[in-house]
Design a protein around this motif. Structure first.
Motif, PDB file in Angstrom:
ATOM      1  N   UNK A   1      53.523  38.187  13.882  1.00 57.39           N
ATOM      2  CA  UNK A   1      54.636  38.552  14.679  1.00 57.39           C
ATOM      3  C   UNK A   1      55.010  39.020  15.303  1.00 57.39           C
ATOM      4  N   UNK A   2      54.627  39.942  16.288  1.00 54.45           N
ATOM      5  CA  UNK A   2      54.850  40.986  17.320  1.00 54.45           C
ATOM      6  C   UNK A   2      53.098  41.739  17.451  1.00 54.45           C
ATOM      7  N   UNK A   3      54.017  43.861  18.028  1.00 62.32           N
ATOM      8  CA  UNK A   3      52.479  43.894  18.812  1.00 62.32           C
ATOM      9  C   UNK A   3      53.200  45.115  18.863  1.00 62.32           C
ATOM     10  N   UNK A   4      52.115  46.193  17.893  1.00 60.11           N
ATOM     11  CA  UNK A   4      52.695  47.719  17.745  1.00 60.11           C
ATOM     12  C   UNK A   4      52.189  48.192  18.649  1.00 60.11           C
ATOM     13  N   UNK A   5      54.160  49.243  18.819  1.00 61.24           N
ATOM     14  CA  UNK A   5      54.105  50.710  20.260  1.00 61.24           C
ATOM     15  C   UNK A   5      53.262  50.839  20.367  1.00 61.24           C
ATOM     16  N   UNK A   6      52.083  51.495  19.886  1.00 59.78           N
ATOM     17  CA  UNK A   6      50.334  51.500  20.495  1.00 59.78           C
ATOM     18  C   UNK A   6      50.226  50.995  21.078  1.00 59.78           C
ATOM     19  N   UNK A   7      49.903  49.987  20.844  1.00 58.02           N
ATOM     20  CA  UNK A   7      49.825  48.622  21.640  1.00 58.02           C
ATOM     21  C   UNK A   7      49.672  48.545  22.907  1.00 58.02           C
ATOM     22  N   UNK A   8      51.628  48.145  22.948  1.00 56.74           N
ATOM     23  CA  UNK A   8      52.226  48.232  24.387  1.00 56.74           C
ATOM     24  C   UNK A   8      52.266  49.498  24.920  1.00 56.74           C
ATOM     25  N   UNK A   9      52.130  50.490  24.095  1.00 59.36           N
ATOM     26  CA  UNK A   9      51.782  52.148  25.235  1.00 59.36           C
ATOM     27  C   UNK A   9      50.395  51.909  25.791  1.00 59.36           C
ATOM     28  N   UNK A  10      49.461  51.358  25.155  1.00 65.16           N
ATOM     29  CA  UNK A  10      48.109  51.191  25.826  1.00 65.16           C
ATOM     30  C   UNK A  10      48.053  50.036  27.227  1.00 65.16           C
ATOM     31  N   UNK A  11      48.417  48.801  27.042  1.00 68.12           N
ATOM     32  CA  UNK A  11      49.076  47.775  28.148  1.00 68.12           C
ATOM     33  C   UNK A  11      49.817  48.278  29.421  1.00 68.12           C
ATOM     34  N   UNK A  12      50.519  49.144  28.606  1.00 74.11           N
ATOM     35  CA  UNK A  12      51.593  49.729  29.976  1.00 74.11           C
ATOM     36  C   UNK A  12      50.697  50.611  30.203  1.00 74.11           C
ATOM     37  N   UNK A  13      49.908  51.506  30.171  1.00 73.20           N
ATOM     38  CA  UNK A  13      49.250  52.387  31.036  1.00 73.20           C
ATOM     39  C   UNK A  13      47.735  51.150  31.720  1.00 73.20           C
ATOM     40  N   UNK A  14      47.895  50.083  31.511  1.00 74.63           N
ATOM     41  CA  UNK A  14      46.565  50.133  32.628  1.00 74.63           C
ATOM     42  C   UNK A  14      46.750  49.185  33.800  1.00 74.63           C
ATOM     43  N   UNK A  15      46.205  49.193  34.376  1.00 73.09           N
ATOM     44  CA  UNK A  15      46.364  48.657  35.591  1.00 73.09           C
ATOM     45  C   UNK A  15      46.983  46.940  36.577  1.00 73.09           C
ATOM     46  N   UNK A  16      45.775  46.467  35.468  1.00 76.06           N
ATOM     47  CA  UNK A  16      46.103  44.723  35.383  1.00 76.06           C
ATOM     48  C   UNK A  16      45.708  44.198  36.672  1.00 76.06           C
ATOM     49  N   UNK A  17      44.838  44.974  36.996  1.00 76.65           N
ATOM     50  CA  UNK A  17      43.725  44.123  38.881  1.00 76.65           C
ATOM     51  C   UNK A  17      44.369  42.578  38.367  1.00 76.65           C
ATOM     52  N   UNK A  18      43.865  42.099  37.377  1.00 77.76           N
ATOM     53  CA  UNK A  18      44.366  40.255  37.154  1.00 77.76           C
ATOM     54  C   UNK A  18      45.889  40.122  36.885  1.00 77.76           C
ATOM     55  N   UNK A  19      47.156  40.796  36.898  1.00 74.83           N
ATOM     56  CA  UNK A  19      47.884  40.723  37.219  1.00 74.83           C
ATOM     57  C   UNK A  19      48.412  39.930  35.632  1.00 74.83           C
ATOM     58  N   UNK A  20      49.222  38.509  35.416  1.00 75.15           N
ATOM     59  CA  UNK A  20      50.123  38.673  34.704  1.00 75.15           C
ATOM     60  C   UNK A  20      48.737  36.988  33.566  1.00 75.15           C
ATOM     61  N   UNK A  21      48.446  37.529  34.735  1.00 74.16           N
ATOM     62  CA  UNK A  21      46.975  36.049  34.120  1.00 74.16           C
ATOM     63  C   UNK A  21      45.930  36.648  33.433  1.00 74.16           C
ATOM     64  N   UNK A  22      45.445  38.179  33.510  1.00 72.12           N
ATOM     65  CA  UNK A  22      45.269  38.784  32.929  1.00 72.12           C
ATOM     66  C   UNK A  22      45.782  39.793  31.147  1.00 72.12           C
ATOM     67  N   UNK A  23      47.228  39.340  32.248  1.00 74.40           N
ATOM     68  CA  UNK A  23      47.918  40.269  30.555  1.00 74.40           C
ATOM     69  C   UNK A  23      47.809  39.223  29.520  1.00 74.40           C
TER      70      UNK A  23
END
Ligand code: ATP
Ligand code: MG
Length: 430
Positions: A321-343
Motif C-alpha cells: 500500500x505504500x512506503x514508510x517515512x523513514x524509507x522516503x527519507x533514505x531515498x531523499x538523501x540519495x544522489x541517484x546517479x542512475x536518475x529516475x530509472x534507478x529509483x
C-alpha cells in the motif's frame, strides 16, 4: 476559469505598441518582449510565441524563419489571400486587424499550462520539470527538430514520446533508432532501405526506418555516440528531407520531424571534432535539458507513489500500500546517479523483497541503508544477514537475466529448481 500566465512574446510590427496595449488590457503579463524589426533574431527559442504583422515587407521569409523555432500568429488587414498564404507557410493562426481582445485571449488560452502533475505519463511538479513541460508543449506545436539532453535515466525517451503524442503527428508513427545498435555496414540498408535486386539476396524492396517514420517522428537515441558516417548520412536527410534507397535511382521524399537525445555534451564533442557542428545546429533548434533527479528531489515522493502503483500488482501474496517515512527519507538523501530509472528499479526491487504492506528501509538496497545508518543493517541475527545477502544476489542475477529464471540460476551457479524454491522462500515475484 481563464487563468493568465506570463509569456515571452515576440511582436514584429510597426504597430507593436497597439498589440502590447491589447495584451495589457486582457491581463497578459509580458516576461520578455521584443518588437524588433531587425532582419535576424538571436535566441528565438527563448520566446513562447511570435505575433507577426503580415502587412510589412518581407513577412513571408520572416514567417518561414520564425516557425522553425516557435509558434507564429500572423495578423494583418483583412485580406483572404494573404491570410491563407500565412497559414500555408506555417502560421498557427491568422487574426484580422484591428485585433480583438476576445480573439487574442483565445490564442493565449491554447498556451495555458495544463495541470502540472502529469504530462503524458511524466511525473514531477518541480519548477525544473515545469520548464521541461514548457519545452515539450512548445516543441509539440512546431515541426522543428529537437535535441533532448540529460544524464542516463532522466526520461529523455519519455519526453520524446510526449512531444510526438502532443503534436499533430500523433496518429503517425514514432520510430526509434537506437543509433549505437546499427553498425556502419548496415547503416544505409537500415536507414534508407533497398530496392529489389539491388544486391544478391535483395529479393524484395525494403523500406528503411526513415521511410517508416514518414508523416511522424523519428527519434535518434544516443546520437552523441554515432560514427562519422552515420552523421554524414543523416545530415543530408535532415537537411533535404529526402534520400535514395540502396539500388534506387530517384529520391524518396519524406515528411519527418527529428528528435535526438544524448547524455553527452555535444558542444564539447563538436569542439573536440568528434561530432559535426552542422549536424548539431540542425538538431538543436529546440533544446530540452532534463536535469538530474538529485537536483529536483521534491519530485521523488510522487515518483515513488507512481512506481509503487505500477509494480505492486506483481505481488500476488500481499497488497503493497505504500512506503514508510523513514524509507522516503533514505531515498531523499540519495544522489541517484542512475536518475529516475534507478529509483524505479529500487522500488520494483523493494516490492519484490518486502514482507509487509509498506516498503521499509530494510527493503531498500544495502548501499542505501549504509547511508542511513550502518548500525541497522548489522543489528539483525546472522540468519537475517545471510538471507538478506542471498536475496541481493538473487535479485541482481534476475536483473542481469531480465527475469529469465534459467539464466539467473546459471549466473548464480545453482539449479533452476533450487532458485525457484528460494524465490518462493523470499517471496520474490518474477
Ligand atoms: N519524470 C518521469 N516520470 C515517470 N517516469 C519516468 C520519468 N523519468 C523517467 N521515467 C522512467 O524512467 C525510465 C527511464 O526513462 P527513459 O528511458 O526515458 O530515460 P533516458 O533518459 O532515455 O535514459 P538513457 O539515457 O539511459 O537511455 C523509464 O522507465 C521511464 O518511464
Ligand atoms: Mg534512452
Amino acid at each position: 476559469m481563464f487563468y493568465l500566465k506570463s509569456f515571452n512574446i515576440l511582436v514584429i510590427s510597426d504597430e507593436a505598441k497597439k498589440v502590447y496595449d491589447i495584451f495589457d488590457s486582457i491581463g497578459i503579463t509580458l516576461r520578455k518582449s521584443s518588437s524588433s524589426k531587425k532582419q535576424t533574431f538571436s535566441n528565438l527559442s527563448s520566446y513562447d510565441i511570435a505575433f507577426l504583422d503580415i502587412d510589412a515587407e518581407g513577412w513571408e521569409n520572416r514567417l518561414i524563419e520564425l516557425k522553425q523555432h516557435l509558434p507564429v500568429i500572423a495578423f494583418g488587414k483583412p485580406d483572404i489571400n494573404k491570410a491563407v498564404k500565412s497559414m500555408k507557410l506555417g502560421a498557427r493562426d491568422f487574426l484580422q486587424k484591428p485585433l480583438k481582445n476576445t480573439e487574442v485571449k483565445e490564442i493565449f488560452a491554447q498556451f495555458q499550462d495544463k495541470p502540472k502533475i502529469e504530462i503524458e505519463g511524466i511525473i514531477g511538479t518541480s519548477r525544473i520539470m515545469e520548464n521541461v513541460y514548457c519545452g515539450i508543449r512548445k516543441a509539440a506545436l512546431t515541426d522543428s527538430n529537437v535535441l533532448i539532453t540529460g544524464e542516463s535515466g532522466t526520461g529523455k525517451e519519455l519526453v520524446a514520446r510526449a512531444i510526438h503524442k502532443l503534436s499533430d503527428r500523433k496518429n503517425k508513427p514514432f520510430v526509434v533508432i537506437n543509433c549505437t545498435a546499427i553498425p556502419d555496414t548496415l547503416l544505409e540498408s537500415e536507414l534508407f532501405g533497398f530496392e529489389k535486386g539491388s544486391f544478391t539476396g535483395a529479393n524484395y524492396t525494403k523500406k528503411g526506418l526513415i521511410e517508416w517514420a514518414d508523416g511522424g517522428t523519428l527519434f535518434f537515441d544516443e546520437i552523441g555516440d554515432v560514427s562519422p558516417l552515420f552523421q554524414t548520412k543523416i545530415l543530408r536527410v535532415i537537411q533535404e528531407s529526402e534520400f535514395i534507397r540502396i539500388g534506387g535511382t530517384s529520391y524518396v521524399k519524406v515528411d519527418v520531424r527529428f528528435i535526438a537525445a544524448t547524455n553527452r555534451d555535444l558542444l564539447k564533442t563538436c569542439k573536440e571534432g568528434i561530432f559535426r557542428e552542422d549536424l548539431f545546429y540542425r538538431l538543436n533548434v529546440i533544446h530540452i535539458e532534463i536535469p538530474p533527479l538529485r537536483s529536483r528531489k521534491e519530485d521523488i515522493p510522487a515518483l515513488i507513489d507512481t512506481f509503487i502503483k505500477k509494480h505492486s500488482l506483481k505481488r500476488k501474496d500481499i497488497q503493497i500500500r505504500g512506503i514508510t517515512d523513514e524509507a522516503i527519507d533514505t531515498l531523499m538523501n540519495y544522489s541517484f546517479p542512475g536518475n529516475v530509472r534507478e529509483l524505479e528499479n529500487i522500488i520494483e526491487r523493494a516490492i519484490a523483497f518486502t514482507n509487509s504492506p509498506e516498503i521499509t528501509v530494510k527493503d531498500l538496497p544495502a548501499y542505501l541503508q549504509k547511508n542511513q545508518s550502518a548500525k541497522k543493517t548489522l543489528s539483525g541475527t546472522l540468519r537475517e544477514a545471510v538471507d538478506n545477502f542471498e536475496k541481493e544476489l538473487i535479485w541482481s542475477a534476475l536483473q542481469k537475466s531480465r527475469g529469465n529464471i534459467s539464466k539467473a540460476a546459471e549466473i548464480l551457479g545453482i539449479h533452476r529448481q533450487q532458485l525457484q524454491r528460494k524465490l518462493k522462500q523470499y517471496k520474490i515475484a518474477t
